[in-house]
Each structure stands twice: as C-alpha cells, then as structure tokens.
Design a protein around this motif. Sequence first.
Motif, PDB file in Angstrom:
ATOM      1  N   GLN A 189       0.929  -1.185   0.012  1.00  0.00           N
ATOM      2  CA  GLN A 189      -0.040  -0.017   0.029  1.00  0.00           C
ATOM      3  C   GLN A 189       0.784   1.143  -0.119  1.00  0.00           C
ATOM      4  N   SER A 190       0.141   2.392  -0.391  1.00  0.00           N
ATOM      5  CA  SER A 190       0.869   3.584  -0.359  1.00  0.00           C
ATOM      6  C   SER A 190       1.578   4.084   1.125  1.00  0.00           C
ATOM      7  N   GLU A 191       2.735   4.981   0.917  1.00  0.00           N
ATOM      8  CA  GLU A 191       3.233   5.425   2.115  1.00  0.00           C
ATOM      9  C   GLU A 191       2.271   6.343   2.929  1.00  0.00           C
ATOM     10  N   ARG A 192       1.454   6.993   2.131  1.00  0.00           N
ATOM     11  CA  ARG A 192       0.272   7.879   2.736  1.00  0.00           C
ATOM     12  C   ARG A 192      -0.493   7.126   3.562  1.00  0.00           C
ATOM     13  N   ILE A 193      -0.894   5.924   2.921  1.00  0.00           N
ATOM     14  CA  ILE A 193      -2.073   5.039   3.716  1.00  0.00           C
ATOM     15  C   ILE A 193      -1.531   4.289   5.126  1.00  0.00           C
ATOM     16  N   ARG A 194      -0.222   4.090   4.858  1.00  0.00           N
ATOM     17  CA  ARG A 194       0.416   3.220   5.744  1.00  0.00           C
ATOM     18  C   ARG A 194       0.887   4.157   6.776  1.00  0.00           C
ATOM     19  N   GLY A 195       1.109   5.362   6.640  1.00  0.00           N
ATOM     20  CA  GLY A 195       1.539   6.300   7.693  1.00  0.00           C
ATOM     21  C   GLY A 195       0.628   7.206   8.399  1.00  0.00           C
ATOM     22  N   LEU A 196      -0.505   6.980   8.027  1.00  0.00           N
ATOM     23  CA  LEU A 196      -1.840   7.795   8.486  1.00  0.00           C
ATOM     24  C   LEU A 196      -1.893   8.074   9.896  1.00  0.00           C
ATOM     25  N   THR A 197      -1.523   6.921  10.513  1.00  0.00           N
ATOM     26  CA  THR A 197      -1.736   7.547  11.963  1.00  0.00           C
ATOM     27  C   THR A 197      -0.428   7.818  12.773  1.00  0.00           C
ATOM     28  N   GLY A 198       0.610   7.855  11.954  1.00  0.00           N
ATOM     29  CA  GLY A 198       1.832   8.433  12.393  1.00  0.00           C
ATOM     30  C   GLY A 198       2.615   7.382  13.263  1.00  0.00           C
ATOM     31  N   GLY A 199       2.272   6.082  13.252  1.00  0.00           N
ATOM     32  CA  GLY A 199       2.741   5.040  13.888  1.00  0.00           C
ATOM     33  C   GLY A 199       2.511   4.933  15.511  1.00  0.00           C
ATOM     34  N   GLY A 200       2.973   3.818  16.033  1.00  0.00           N
ATOM     35  CA  GLY A 200       2.726   3.710  17.543  1.00  0.00           C
ATOM     36  C   GLY A 200       1.079   3.576  17.824  1.00  0.00           C
ATOM     37  N   SER A 201       0.868   3.865  19.048  1.00  0.00           N
ATOM     38  CA  SER A 201      -0.438   3.448  19.596  1.00  0.00           C
ATOM     39  C   SER A 201      -1.253   4.729  18.974  1.00  0.00           C
ATOM     40  N   ASP A 202      -2.283   4.334  18.695  1.00  0.00           N
ATOM     41  CA  ASP A 202      -3.237   5.427  18.444  1.00  0.00           C
ATOM     42  C   ASP A 202      -4.332   6.065  19.429  1.00  0.00           C
ATOM     43  N   GLY A 203      -4.024   5.402  20.468  1.00  0.00           N
ATOM     44  CA  GLY A 203      -4.476   6.081  21.743  1.00  0.00           C
ATOM     45  C   GLY A 203      -5.975   5.476  22.069  1.00  0.00           C
ATOM     46  N   TRP A 204      -6.582   4.463  21.496  1.00  0.00           N
ATOM     47  CA  TRP A 204      -7.637   3.627  21.491  1.00  0.00           C
ATOM     48  C   TRP A 204      -7.658   2.390  22.608  1.00  0.00           C
ATOM     49  N   ASP A 205      -6.274   2.221  22.994  1.00  0.00           N
ATOM     50  CA  ASP A 205      -6.059   0.910  23.573  1.00  0.00           C
ATOM     51  C   ASP A 205      -7.276   0.700  25.010  1.00  0.00           C
ATOM     52  N   VAL A 206      -7.360   1.644  25.887  1.00  0.00           N
ATOM     53  CA  VAL A 206      -8.243   1.363  26.795  1.00  0.00           C
ATOM     54  C   VAL A 206      -9.703   1.266  26.419  1.00  0.00           C
ATOM     55  N   PHE A 207     -10.031   1.833  25.332  1.00  0.00           N
ATOM     56  CA  PHE A 207     -11.427   1.874  24.833  1.00  0.00           C
ATOM     57  C   PHE A 207     -11.611   0.492  24.364  1.00  0.00           C
ATOM     58  N   LEU A 208     -10.514   0.148  23.548  1.00  0.00           N
ATOM     59  CA  LEU A 208     -10.758  -1.501  23.101  1.00  0.00           C
ATOM     60  C   LEU A 208     -10.826  -2.482  23.976  1.00  0.00           C
ATOM     61  N   LYS A 209     -10.025  -2.256  25.151  1.00  0.00           N
ATOM     62  CA  LYS A 209      -9.725  -3.213  26.250  1.00  0.00           C
ATOM     63  C   LYS A 209     -11.509  -3.236  26.733  1.00  0.00           C
ATOM     64  N   ALA A 210     -12.174  -1.830  27.056  1.00  0.00           N
ATOM     65  CA  ALA A 210     -13.484  -1.701  27.664  1.00  0.00           C
ATOM     66  C   ALA A 210     -14.429  -2.649  26.384  1.00  0.00           C
ATOM     67  N   ARG A 211     -14.388  -2.397  25.452  1.00  0.00           N
ATOM     68  CA  ARG A 211     -15.085  -3.044  24.557  1.00  0.00           C
ATOM     69  C   ARG A 211     -15.214  -4.535  24.596  1.00  0.00           C
ATOM     70  N   ARG A 212     -13.844  -5.126  24.632  1.00  0.00           N
ATOM     71  CA  ARG A 212     -13.647  -6.363  24.877  1.00  0.00           C
ATOM     72  C   ARG A 212     -14.216  -7.121  26.185  1.00  0.00           C
ATOM     73  N   MET A 213     -14.287  -6.388  27.158  1.00  0.00           N
ATOM     74  CA  MET A 213     -14.811  -6.872  28.362  1.00  0.00           C
ATOM     75  C   MET A 213     -16.450  -6.814  28.062  1.00  0.00           C
TER      76      MET A 213
END
Length: 390
Positions: free
Chosen positions: A3-27
């Motif tokens: 895929q393009s660099e543009r789309i692969r780099g969209l979030t700037g790498g690393g965590s996008d900040g949604w980990d706690v939210f996703l954990k809550a959703r899994r629970m």
Amino acid sequence: MRQSERIRGLTGGGSDGWDVFLKARRMIAQGIAVTELTIGEHDVRTAAPILQEMHRTAIGGHTGYAAVPGTASLRDTVAARVQARTGVPTTRDNVVITPGGQAALFAAHMAACDPGDTALYIDPYYATYPGTLRGAGAVPQAIRTRAEDAFQPRAEALRAHSANAVSLLINTPNNPTGVVYSDATLNVVAEICREDDLWLISDEVYDTQVWEGRHVSPRALPGMAERTLVVGSMSKSHAMTGSRCGWIVGPEAVIADLITLATHTTYGVPGYIQDASEFALTRGERFEAEIAAPFRRRREIAREVIARQNTVGLIPAQGAMYLMLDVRATGMTGEAFAYDLLDTHRIAVMPGESFGASAAGHIRVAMTIEDAAFRQALETLCRHAERRAA
Ligand code: PMP
C-alpha cells in the motif's frame, strides 16, 4: 502488493490512543458490565420526527443521486443559520454539504494545503486530527498548551511555528478539554493568521453546547472571512451522529473548488439525509437546547462531586460533552489511571495522552450516561484517585 506510504503512515505509527477503549469493548463483549465514559455519542438517539421526515422524503423519491454541493435548500438553511449566529453575510455559495464534520475536516485541509505544507493543530486534540492532516498530504505540527492555561493556546506557542505554516486548525468548544476559547485567545489566533497569511480551519461542531461564556466563530473577526473555513455538523447539535451530515462554510472560490473535490470523492450526501437535516435545523433553538440539556445537567453534577474533594482537578468545563480531569495528584499517568480504574471499578474513560502530550496526567470523561449512574461513576472515580494518591 504494498500500500501507499500515505495510507500506511496515516496514524503516524505507535499507539493510536484507543487501547483502553478497546479493552473496555472486549470486556463488554465478554458480558462484563462496564460503565462507558469514553466516546462522544449521545445517550439519546435521533428524535423520531427527524426520522419520520427522513422516511417521508425517501418514500417520496429522494433516493437518487442528490446535488453534489448539497441541496439548494439545505445550503440556504445552513447559510441563514450561520449568518444569524455570526452576522457574517453568508449565502449558499459559501456552503458545501459534506458527509459529516470528519469529511469536512479532510476536505478543508485538501483545499488549504499542498503536499508537504505544514498544518498546525492544537494539542490536546480530537484524536483523528493528525491522521486527517496527513491524509490530505500535509505535515501536522502540534502546538502545545498547558493545563494551567486551561489548554488555551498562547501567542508565543503559535508564533513558534506560524511563520512556516499554511493552516491552523482550532476547535471551540473543545473536544477533549471541554474548554471554550476566550475572546482574547480568538483575537490572538486571528491576528497570527492575518500576519502569517494562514488559513484558519475552525471546527465548530460543538457550537450549540456552551455552558459558560459564549461561542464566537472566528470567521466573524476582522479580516477573517476570506481565510476561514468553518466546519459544522448535525452530529452533536441534533444527535444525528450516524446520519453523516456536515458542512464547510468559506469563501465562494474555495467552496467552488470543494464542490469539485466532492464530485471526485464523496459525490455528495444522500438526499433524504439532507432533507431530514434541513427539517432538524428548522426545529429551532429550543430543540437544540433539549439535545444539549443532559450534558449541561451532568456538568453541574460533576462540579458538585469534584468540589467535595481535592485530589482530582476539573479543567473549566465550559462546553461540549466532555470533562477533562487532572489526576496528576495520584502520581499516575492518565493511561495508567484509566487502566487501573477499568480493572478495579469497571469504569472506562479515555487517557489524556490519547489526545496528545499536553493532556498527560489527565483523563477525559464523556458525560454520556444517565445522571444517577454518571454521579455514581464520578464519585467512585474520585474515591479511587484519593486512595491512589494516599
Ligand atoms: N470534530 C470534533 C472535535 C469531534 O469531536 C468530532 C466527532 N467526535 C468531529 C469533528 C466529527 O464529527 P462528525 O463527523 O460526526 O460530524
């Protein structure tokens, strides 16, 4: 295939900040009862009369391709609304209808920035901002703010980057902080945009949710109408998040280009959604105040609960559906506190760090559950912080 660099780099790498939210959703998916104070979604659904209008116009046949710029009558309605609220002369030629505020943010940066141009935004920020700016080809540059200033940007912080930038994105009333920018802040922002010839992209999707002070659209400040693109949306003001209807208000020539962009990207917004949005906009201010009322009430509850202790600090909650709480007295990061609160009490909040480095040591609480449960969750949260601070 790659895929393009543009789309692969969209979030700037690393965590996008949604980990706690996703954990809550899994629970929740595992059947665990979690008090959800994470995302900005009303606890009421779109009002029945709006849906009835949507149904009426769809059955009536407005299901084909709709006018790409938006229907003439919705553009007129938005223009009249903006003119009435700001005093700035506005016609349908200043308005393009978009699939929500998010698409408007992207399109506005497409209009303002060439690839590689520096686009400024204020930290803490709504989580999609940096990715949206990158998606439009711009290089996002955060402007840091401080809790001590209620996260209002300082002139020096803006001036450190404004000379080399092309655009500045602001959001008031603010997600995630709940702060409404002061007249002084907006005057400084406008002055810097004029001096350094910046586009101002003004995200005003929470403009009907103001509890303290007043909402000023910077497009109304001297010399700003020609360089401001205002992003609006039906999502928050009319509890129509799923309908995906928003707009950009700006100079005629830019709107003409944005209509060309819409032709080549979204091809417009469904006609029945636009008709229902127009109907909703003509319900008047009473209706909008009703949609905002639960957040106004819960903000009072929060002030009461927080005044009774002194471990958790409240950033002035002046607007929008969020509270930004300072939990630095616990010695924990916002993220550590959020995980701890979720694990111990099954209350899910967003870590401040999800919204940028400036909000480290804070958490964002969405005021989106029923009053009594909201009060109880906040009381539990404060007691938890007291115990951790001790
Ligand atoms: N701007 C801000 C600050 C927001 O919080 C949101 C949604 N949470 C949006 C824009 C986009 O909203 P929508 O696309 O639903 O209009």
